[in-house]
Write an enzyme that holds these catalytic residues in place. Structure first.
Site, PDB file in Angstrom:
ATOM      1  N   ASP A   1      14.131   8.754  40.663  1.00 48.41           N
ATOM      2  CA  ASP A   1      14.786   8.079  41.779  1.00 48.41           C
ATOM      3  C   ASP A   1      14.650   8.936  43.039  1.00 48.41           C
ATOM      4  OD1 ASP A   1      17.186   5.698  41.928  1.00 48.41           O
ATOM      5  OD2 ASP A   1      17.116   7.152  43.572  1.00 48.41           O
ATOM      6  N   ILE A   2      14.442   8.272  44.161  1.00 52.68           N
ATOM      7  CA  ILE A   2      14.212   8.992  45.416  1.00 52.68           C
ATOM      8  C   ILE A   2      15.498   9.656  45.922  1.00 52.68           C
ATOM      9  CG2 ILE A   2      14.669   7.119  47.085  1.00 52.68           C
ATOM     10  CD1 ILE A   2      11.946   7.855  48.385  1.00 52.68           C
TER      11      ILE A   2
ATOM     12  N   HIS B   1      18.397   2.526  35.165  1.00 54.00           N
ATOM     13  CA  HIS B   1      18.612   3.910  35.589  1.00 54.00           C
ATOM     14  C   HIS B   1      18.905   4.746  34.341  1.00 54.00           C
ATOM     15  CE1 HIS B   1      19.604   3.059  39.983  1.00 54.00           C
ATOM     16  NE2 HIS B   1      19.815   1.863  39.467  1.00 54.00           N
TER      17      HIS B   1
ATOM     18  N   GLU C   1      20.098  -3.283  44.589  1.00 55.61           N
ATOM     19  CA  GLU C   1      19.440  -3.183  45.894  1.00 55.61           C
ATOM     20  C   GLU C   1      17.961  -3.576  45.848  1.00 55.61           C
ATOM     21  OE1 GLU C   1      20.184   0.831  47.143  1.00 55.61           O
ATOM     22  OE2 GLU C   1      22.110   0.283  48.051  1.00 55.61           O
ATOM     23  N   VAL C   2      17.314  -3.313  44.726  1.00 51.28           N
ATOM     24  CA  VAL C   2      15.882  -3.609  44.621  1.00 51.28           C
ATOM     25  C   VAL C   2      15.705  -4.736  43.608  1.00 51.28           C
ATOM     26  CG1 VAL C   2      13.599  -2.697  44.092  1.00 51.28           C
ATOM     27  CG2 VAL C   2      15.293  -1.215  45.179  1.00 51.28           C
TER      28      VAL C   2
ATOM     29  N   ASN D   1      22.048  -2.394  37.272  1.00 48.78           N
ATOM     30  CA  ASN D   1      22.752  -3.233  38.232  1.00 48.78           C
ATOM     31  C   ASN D   1      22.074  -4.593  38.284  1.00 48.78           C
ATOM     32  OD1 ASN D   1      24.664  -1.279  39.068  1.00 48.78           O
ATOM     33  ND2 ASN D   1      23.089  -0.284  40.305  1.00 48.78           N
TER      34      ASN D   1
ATOM     35  N   HIS E   1      15.316  -2.787  36.907  1.00 51.53           N
ATOM     36  CA  HIS E   1      15.171  -1.346  36.655  1.00 51.53           C
ATOM     37  C   HIS E   1      16.369  -0.853  35.869  1.00 51.53           C
ATOM     38  CE1 HIS E   1      16.892  -2.089  40.646  1.00 51.53           C
ATOM     39  NE2 HIS E   1      17.642  -1.012  40.486  1.00 51.53           N
TER      40      HIS E   1
HETATM   41  P1  5GP Z   1      19.941  -0.374  42.480  1.00 53.99           P
HETATM   42  O1  5GP Z   1      21.098  -0.183  43.420  1.00 53.99           O
HETATM   43  O2  5GP Z   1      19.066  -1.539  42.885  1.00 53.99           O
HETATM   44  O3  5GP Z   1      20.365  -0.411  41.040  1.00 53.99           O
HETATM   45  O4  5GP Z   1      19.081   0.952  42.581  1.00 53.99           O
HETATM   46  C1  5GP Z   1      17.952   1.087  43.369  1.00 53.99           C
HETATM   47  C2  5GP Z   1      17.539   2.530  43.285  1.00 53.99           C
HETATM   48  O5  5GP Z   1      16.231   2.639  43.785  1.00 53.99           O
HETATM   49  C3  5GP Z   1      18.419   3.483  44.102  1.00 53.99           C
HETATM   50  O6  5GP Z   1      18.965   4.472  43.243  1.00 53.99           O
HETATM   51  C4  5GP Z   1      17.440   4.080  45.123  1.00 53.99           C
HETATM   52  O7  5GP Z   1      17.671   5.453  45.400  1.00 53.99           O
HETATM   53  C5  5GP Z   1      16.101   3.868  44.458  1.00 53.99           C
HETATM   54  N1  5GP Z   1      14.980   3.704  45.378  1.00 53.99           N
HETATM   55  C6  5GP Z   1      14.941   2.902  46.474  1.00 53.99           C
HETATM   56  N2  5GP Z   1      13.737   2.987  47.065  1.00 53.99           N
HETATM   57  C7  5GP Z   1      13.006   3.857  46.334  1.00 53.99           C
HETATM   58  C8  5GP Z   1      11.668   4.352  46.451  1.00 53.99           C
HETATM   59  O8  5GP Z   1      10.913   4.014  47.360  1.00 53.99           O
HETATM   60  N3  5GP Z   1      11.257   5.232  45.505  1.00 53.99           N
HETATM   61  C9  5GP Z   1      12.056   5.634  44.479  1.00 53.99           C
HETATM   62  N4  5GP Z   1      11.550   6.498  43.594  1.00 53.99           N
HETATM   63  N5  5GP Z   1      13.316   5.195  44.338  1.00 53.99           N
HETATM   64  C10 5GP Z   1      13.788   4.313  45.252  1.00 53.99           C
END
Ligand code: 5GP
Length: 120
Positions: A33-34, A106, A99-100, A91, A104
């Site tokens: 994760d970034i 985690h 968010e994405v 999520n 995914h």
């Molecule tokens: P969500 O809130 O959708 O469960 O988590 C999305 C995750 O994607 C977040 O933890 C965020 O830090 C990670 N993320 C967003 N953009 C990028 C990216 O460009 N590269 C990587 N490696 N992680 C990302």
């Protein structure tokens, strides 16, 4: 549920933007994760156009569902987390703050993670 293939994880899957890869097989790609929230924070994504867990479990072929979940286990094993333990988080949708819009999982580990959810 409509999949938008311009999302950031689709772009990572296509190799258009870089990631710190930790694992890849026919079914899944895993990368750091970034913005890590734990000493180990890795994301595992399926190789297919699935918005979220609801979409994936309804639409994906069984071979991909099986292969993807085996990959999640393999990644945690490869990261050395089996003895100490780890947490999985998926999520899904608005209340969960997804968010994405590409499924995914985690994987968190590397320290005591505390209770499952903050009290509201
Ligand atoms: P969500 O809130 O959708 O469960 O988590 C999305 C995750 O994607 C977040 O933890 C965020 O830090 C990670 N993320 C967003 N953009 C990028 C990216 O460009 N590269 C990587 N490696 N992680 C990302």
């Amino acid at each position: 549920m409509t999949y938008d293939d311009s999302n950031i994880f689709a772009r990572i899957l296509r190799g258009e933007i870089p990631c710190k890869k930790v694992y890849e097989d026919d079914f899944a790609l895993a990368f750091h994760d970034i913005q890590p929230r734990a000493p180990v924070h890795v994301l595992v994504i399926p190789k297919g156009p699935y918005v979220c867990m609801a979409d994936f479990t309804a639409q994906a072929p069984e071979s991909l569902i099986a292969g993807y979940f085996r990959a999640v286990g393999a990644v945690a094993r490869q990261l050395g987390l089996e003895d100490s333990g780890y947490r999985l988080l998926v999520n899904t949708g608005g209340d969960a703050h997804q968010e994405v819009a590409h499924l995914h999982v985690h994987i968190f580990g590397g320290r005591k993670l505390g209770p499952m959810l903050a009290k509201s």
